[in-house]
Design a protein around this motif. Sequence first.
Motif: not given
Length: 505
Positions: A193-194, A197, A202, A205, A209, A229
């Motif tokens: 996810g990081d 990002t 988007d 990510a 997450y 987000q």
Amino acid sequence: MTPSLRLALPLAALLALAGCGESPEALLARARESFAAENYQKARLELSEALRERPSDRAMLALLIDTHLRLGDPDGAEGAVRRLERVGGAAPGRIKAEIALLQGDAKAALALLGKDSSVDGWRVRAESLVALGRPDSARDAFEKGMAAGGGARLGAAYGRLLLLNDDLQRAASLLKRMEAMAPGSYEALVMAGDLATAQGNDDAAITAYRHAIQVFPRRTAPMLALANQYDALGRVEEAVKLVEQAGKIAPTDPEVEELRFQLLSEQGEWEKIRRELQTRESDLAAGSALSMTYGEALLRLGHARQALVIFRRAALVSPGNRYARLMLGEAHLAAGDAQRAWATLAPLAETTLARPEVLERAEQAASAIGAPEASELRARLDPVRLKATMALVDQGEAALSARNWADASSIYQRLLGRREDPEVLRRLALADSRLGNADAAVRHADRALELGGDDPDYLYMAGMVRLASGRNPGEARRLLEAALAMDPLNPVIARELGKARAAAG
């Protein structure tokens, strides 16, 4: 967070555990299962109950030490080490090194590690080197740790370093290695996810997450990341639900609280913010996010003079915080001091990149005192002209966010053609630096500094582009030291200065 807060748990949970009547062996087995599942709060509870029956059990104490460390609680870990030593056990140097690192003493951590070549030894060594501003040495230690067997924790720490340094290609390669060695681990899911990002993806990510939350429903970090987000995408109600969910798990976590109040401000819940924070006003650190949110609530509710005090302190503590200066100018306006409002807002409105709200407030102040700049500000606020300018500004910001440095450079070159502007030059220097155009980056950064004066942002950029190019590390260090002296609470400047000091020797 204080140790007492870390230990706070619902009374019902304690009573349920105390009354379960399980043997110490069963509790230890359950604690090991909880630890393996990364439910460290539950493991700590089970170990604490087991140790009531067997306070001298070395295996329980050793696991308790590791549990405290996983929870980021060096004081708890240190206490457990002392208990272990009192019953004849001994904690390895790596454990004591990690405690020292969590307590902020990276030099002591390195000394305590000695020649430890275990995976965890390399991890603690690398994180200590990061803390000391030696990223190249840290990267070498991380790679040696990966070669020694890696693991999710080492990979996660390595990933943080790469993402902080915008090394997305290497971070993507590391993620693949993590997914191979620790598939489905919390660290790999969150890093996915990081990384997405950081890449400006988007959708990827959000998917990553969500997956992390589904698999690890008691961990708040992916909840907050996903909430951010959603917030950036304007999905505020979904963000609020996630923050409420995180708050039930970690009600005293400052990151949860900060994001909750940020979302309340976006919803215009000013009275609720004022009511909840007014009894804590004296405890809110000047320039902190909570202090700024409280100040804005006071301003929106008509308490301009109280807000003035808060934003004046914030601007003094963090002179590079443009939001603080904007709100200070607005507070001066609301308090009837248009002269001070103009003095505060004029520098913010000078840049081509100034947003409509900045231009509007600056125009109000300029008009109130009869400043000649008022007519130009009104012209810039013309809807047709403003729309065209903001479209280009938004494209530039989007290119920077997506790390599309070529497009960013092209867009800021176009904006620079309208007027020589230190803020445009600062962004152009960043884009050129990332493209490897060191001469152009230094030239643009120096011109921004010449036009903008000794502003910490311009000093930082002039130092950073020199550091990135590897040229004149002494000058890079001098510029970054000057920037940090002006903005001492800025973590980005502090991090770059650490690198510059290491490079300069």
